[in-house]
Structure formats: C-alpha cells, structure tokens
Write an enzyme that holds these catalytic residues in place. Structure first.
Site, mmCIF file in Angstrom:
data_model
loop_
_atom_site.group_PDB
_atom_site.id
_atom_site.type_symbol
_atom_site.label_atom_id
_atom_site.label_comp_id
_atom_site.label_asym_id
_atom_site.label_seq_id
_atom_site.Cartn_x
_atom_site.Cartn_y
_atom_site.Cartn_z
ATOM 1 N N SER A 1 -45.185 16.237 17.066
ATOM 2 C CA SER A 1 -45.111 15.181 18.087
ATOM 3 C C SER A 1 -43.636 14.910 18.351
ATOM 4 O O SER A 1 -42.794 15.233 17.513
ATOM 5 C CB SER A 1 -45.785 13.925 17.541
ATOM 6 N N TYR B 1 -47.116 6.743 11.072
ATOM 7 C CA TYR B 1 -47.435 7.961 11.827
ATOM 8 C C TYR B 1 -46.171 8.806 12.021
ATOM 9 O O TYR B 1 -46.174 10.015 11.758
ATOM 10 C CB TYR B 1 -48.051 7.600 13.190
ATOM 11 N N GLY C 1 -57.082 20.022 20.172
ATOM 12 C CA GLY C 1 -57.718 21.110 19.418
ATOM 13 C C GLY C 1 -58.794 21.798 20.238
ATOM 14 O O GLY C 1 -58.861 23.036 20.297
#
Ligand code: NAD
Length: 316
Positions: free
Chosen positions: A140, A153, A15
C-alpha cells in the site's frame, strides 16, 4: 509452458480482480490458483471467472493465518510448483489506538505481515532451489507513508516492506524477483468494512480532541478521499498483470498517479518533516494547503533543475 500463479484472498476486491485478470490473459500464459480462507465465499469469483474456471483458474482453500492450510494448499499443486506468488490477503484497522485492543492489533499484524512470512516460509525454499520465481506483494502507499488513524495498519505494511526489502537482496542471488505493489485508496469491500468498523469504534477511552478529530475530520472525509482519489480493483489488477509479464519487474510500483505527489514528499525531505507538515495542513488548515502545494512544486522544480544540471555536467 504456463506459469503457475498462486493468489491469496480471492473472495473479493483486488484478489478477485487479480485472479480473473490473470486467468483471462490473452496468451493463456498463466494457470491461476485463486485461494481464499473460506471456499463457501467463492460465488462472486466463480461468476466473474466465467469460462476460465477449470481451464486457467482453479479455486483452493488457504488461510494465511494457518500454516497447515498453506502447506496443504501448496502440497496439492503439481510438483508443489509456484512460479508467481501474489500475497494479497489483508485487513485494515482505523481509529485511535487507545480505543483498540492489543488483540485486534495483533490480528492485523498476523494477517498482513505474518501471513506473508508464513507463505514465504513454505514457498521460498522451492523457488530458491528452482532458481525461478516472482513474489508479488500487495502492499500500500501506507507501506511508505503513515496516515492519520491508520497507525497499526501502516505499521503492518511498513513491516511487509522492510521484510521484502531485506529479502530482495538475497533473492538476487537466486535470480528471483520480488515486487511490492503500492495502491493508494482502492474502492473495494475493504474500504467499506474498515469504515463500518471505524463507525462502531467505542470512543469512550479517547479524549475529546482525539475523538472529535476521528469522527468529525477523519471519518467525515473518508468517503470523499475514496471518491476523489479512489481506483478500481480492476485497475490495480491491470497494473499487477503488467508487472508479472515484465522481463525485469521493478521492486516497487505505485498504481495511482493521483497519489504520487504525496509519496514524493517522503523522498523529497530526508528530515521527514515535509510529509508530516503537509498532512497536518491538509487535515487542519485547509486554506494553507495551497501554499504547501506551491512550496512543494517549487521544490520539485528545483530538484529537476538540479538533476538537469548534473546530466549536462556528465555529458561534458
Ligand atoms: P478486501 O477486503 O476485499 O480483500 C481482502 C481479502 O483478504 C478478503 O477476501 C479477505 O477475506 C481476505 N483475507 C483476510 N484474512 C485472510 C486470511 N487469514 N486468509 C486468507 N484470506 C484472508 O480488500 P482489498 O482492498 O481487495 O484488499 C486486498 C489487499 O490490498 C490487502 O492486502 C490490502 O491491505 C491492500 N490494499 C487495499 C487498499 C484499499 O484501499 N482497498 C489500498 C491499498 C492496499
């Protein structure tokens, strides 16, 4: 006119790199609102932003788990306009599921998945009305493929991908773009935080085989995987900058070519066994990996020969 870019989770990692890279665009094409949950953690970003601060970059508070904070942030923008939303905030979780509480798992889903949903509920209606906008999501490779001990996740990133794939069809009707950025391992605080948390896992609820697999295989190889395949946050930012400046941005973009052979396994076998077998062999039967890779290469060669034949057929 400058495009307004709103990015979440800018206090560190990808970020932060994204905010700086886009604010430093050579042609000053973007006004970046770099947001973070806690503005007191903005020091690193302020330092990296340098002269762009107050020019093409501004800091704002936004917690993706808090609808009110999202609304307040968007309301504070001129005309509430967001041309490019980059949903980046996220968190990891590793370990055997029997050692994780449902609450811990819910926090991961709430941040990685519902965080994106909340952002879009606030921003998408305006984008539709304006018939202009690009939603970029830092997903991802684990949004395509599960990895040992990353169960929840990976599930959160699969959720993100399914959500976006569904919305992308609707988005076409409004001339909006959606892009999923799929990095492999990236060397950031994320990786260190996840590892440290993993090391602290209370393994008393796991059986001996599982605990051994996690500690002596997974955690032991963890750093090595990041060292050999890892990419920098700046590199991911560079890829993302390219995606937001494209006329026709792709729906999916993998940033790490070292990792693509693994994700290709998924598409190579509709039965889904090839990637699972390969991961198993990589983890438990190192010596057989060589054969597995060889078979994979043979398969790829076979596939490319087949598509070549088809091309030839088409051309008559
Ligand atoms: P990071 O931990 O440095 O960054 C994540 C950021 O999200 C942090 O700044 C954190 O404060 C912020 N965040 C967490 N919860 C938040 C909330 N409720 N509201 C606002 N911000 C919040 O890690 P990173 O690697 O830069 O991760 C960024 C994104 O990249 C994540 O979505 C992550 O899943 C994804 N990703 C990371 C890797 C990796 O290996 N590091 C690989 C693929 C994808």
């Amino acid at each position: 006119t400058q495009k307004v870019v709103l990015i979440t989770g800018c206090s560190s990692g990808i970020g932060l790199a994204l905010a700086v890279r886009i604010a430093k665009d050579e042609k000053k094409r973007f006004m970046v609102y770099a947001t973070m949950r806690n503005l007191s953690k903005g020091e690193a970003l302020v330092e990296a932003a340098g002269r762009t601060l107050g020019r093409t970059l501004e800091l704002k508070q936004l917690d993706v788990c808090d609808e009110d904070s999202i609304k307040a942030c968007v309301d504070s923008l001129p005309e509430r306009r967001v041309d490019i939303l980059i949903s980046n905030a996220g968190m990891g979780l590793i370990g055997p599921i029997e050692c994780q509480s449902i609450d811990e798992m819910k926090t991961v889903m709430d941040t990685n998945f519902f965080g994106l949903v909340r952002l879009l509920k606030e921003i998408l209606p305006d984008m539709k009305r304006r018939k202009r906008g690009h939603v970029v999501v830092i997903s991802s490779v684990m949004g395509i493929q599960g990895i040992l001990f990353n169960d929840v996740y990976a599930a959160s990133k699969f959720a993100v991908e399914g959500f976006c794939e569904s919305l992308a069809v609707q988005a076409l009707r409004f001339d909006l773009n959606i892009s999923l950025i799929e990095p492999g391992p990236v060397i950031t605080e994320f990786e260190r935080k996840v590892y440290d948390e993993g090391m602290k896992t209370d393994l008393s609820k796991a059986d001996r085989v599982t605990a051994d697999m996690f500690v002596n295989i997974y955690l032991k190889n963890y750093n090595q995987i990041f060292e050999s395949l890892g990419q920098s946050a700046e590199d991911v930012a560079e890829h993302t900058h390219k995606i937001i400046t494209m006329e026709n941005p792709p729906f999916r973009h993998q940033t790490n070519t070292l990792y693509t052979p693994m994700t290709t396994l998924k598409y190579a076998d509709p039965n889904g066994d090839l990637p699972i077998d390969t991961f198993y062999k990589m983890v438990f039967e190192h010596d057989k990996v060589f054969n597995a890779s060889l078979n994979f290469l043979k398969l790829l060669r076979w596939r490319s020969r087949k598509s070549f034949t088809l091309e030839k057929d088409k051309s008559g």
